[in-house]
Design a protein around this motif. Structure first.
Motif, PDB file in Angstrom:
ATOM      1  N   TRP A  18     -11.841   2.108   2.502  1.00 42.45           N
ATOM      2  CA  TRP A  18     -10.668   3.526   2.223  1.00 42.45           C
ATOM      3  C   TRP A  18     -10.132   3.960   3.179  1.00 42.45           C
ATOM      4  O   TRP A  18      -9.638   5.137   3.263  1.00 42.45           O
ATOM      5  CB  TRP A  18     -11.062   4.493   1.086  1.00 42.45           C
TER       6      TRP A  18
ATOM      7  N   TRP B  96       1.056  -1.200  -0.051  1.00 42.72           N
ATOM      8  CA  TRP B  96       0.066   0.024   0.065  1.00 42.72           C
ATOM      9  C   TRP B  96       0.963   1.391  -0.013  1.00 42.72           C
ATOM     10  O   TRP B  96       0.216   2.281   0.193  1.00 42.72           O
ATOM     11  CB  TRP B  96      -0.742  -0.017   1.054  1.00 42.72           C
TER      12      TRP B  96
ATOM     13  N   SER C  86      -9.574  -1.607   2.251  1.00 46.72           N
ATOM     14  CA  SER C  86      -9.909  -1.063   1.024  1.00 46.72           C
ATOM     15  C   SER C  86     -11.382  -0.823   1.083  1.00 46.72           C
ATOM     16  O   SER C  86     -11.853  -0.105  -0.019  1.00 46.72           O
ATOM     17  CB  SER C  86      -9.553  -1.892  -0.179  1.00 46.72           C
TER      18      SER C  86
END
Length: 211
Positions: free
Chosen positions: A107, A73, A104
């Motif tokens: 978010w 990430w 994810s």
């Protein structure tokens, strides 16, 4: 990158600092939505910094920093720093290892969950500090922090609460050991209000009281 200093406004210049950066990338990354393009994550893999004496131009110290990004990430999972004193040869080292929470679905990315920091020097015993963090999976706000989670003698737990605006409204520090333990202390709580007042008409904008 060189930093040059002009002395007395003349054309003579002295090098006082030099920085050299190395770059890398994580390789091709897959994407669930972009199947026809290739993505790369470039990053600074290492930095070398040299500091020089203003008068003599002699090297004072040099520092090398290496970075690692392994969580997929783009978060720095490791930072290793080594500084050498040119005059004495003493080497000062620092190692940081981080773990992150990445969700994810909401978010919420890059929220630190664990950090181990070690510092040392030539001829000295290295010292390590550890901290763990619990983020809310939906907001990313840290709900709990534990200093030295694996050492009962130094373990301190901090619980955090927030209002609907994301302002921290309370901090409670405590231990989880028996009250007979010499390292035990009674829990203590600090509260902060963001309620609307005459001088603070919008709730959540500024703190209005703290206890």
């Amino acid at each position: 990158q060189d930093v040059l200093v002009t002395i007395n406004g003349t054309a003579f210049q002295r090098l006082v600092k030099r920085t050299q950066n190395s770059f890398a990338n994580t390789g091709a990354l897959s994407s669930p939505t972009q199947t026809t393009s290739t993505r790369y994550f470039p990053y600074t893999s290492s930095t070398a910094e040299f500091n020089y004496d203003y008068d003599t131009g002699n090297l004072i110290s040099s520092t090398t920093t290496n970075y690692g990004y392994t969580d997929g990430w783009g978060n720095p999972t490791s930072v290793n720093v080594s500084t050498t004193d040119a005059a004495t040869g003493t080497v000062f080292t620092g190692t940081t290892t981080n773990t992150y929470f990445n969700n994810s679905a909401t978010w919420v990315l890059g929220r630190l969950t664990n950090s181990v920091v070690t510092r040392g020097a030539t001829g000295k015993i290295a010292q390590t500090r550890t901290a763990s963090f619990t983020p809310d999976p939906n907001t990313g706000l840290t709900t709990q922090e534990i200093n030295e989670p694996n050492n009962a003698a130094f373990k301190v737990i901090s619980d955090y609460a927030y209002d609907i605006y994301g302002n921290r409204t309370s901090v409670t520090q405590r231990t989880d050991i028996a009250s007979t333990d010499p390292n035990w202390f009674p829990s203590r709580t600090t509260t902060t209000s963001y309620a609307a007042t005459t001088f603070n008409p919008i709730a959540g904008q500024f703190p209005s009281s703290s206890i």
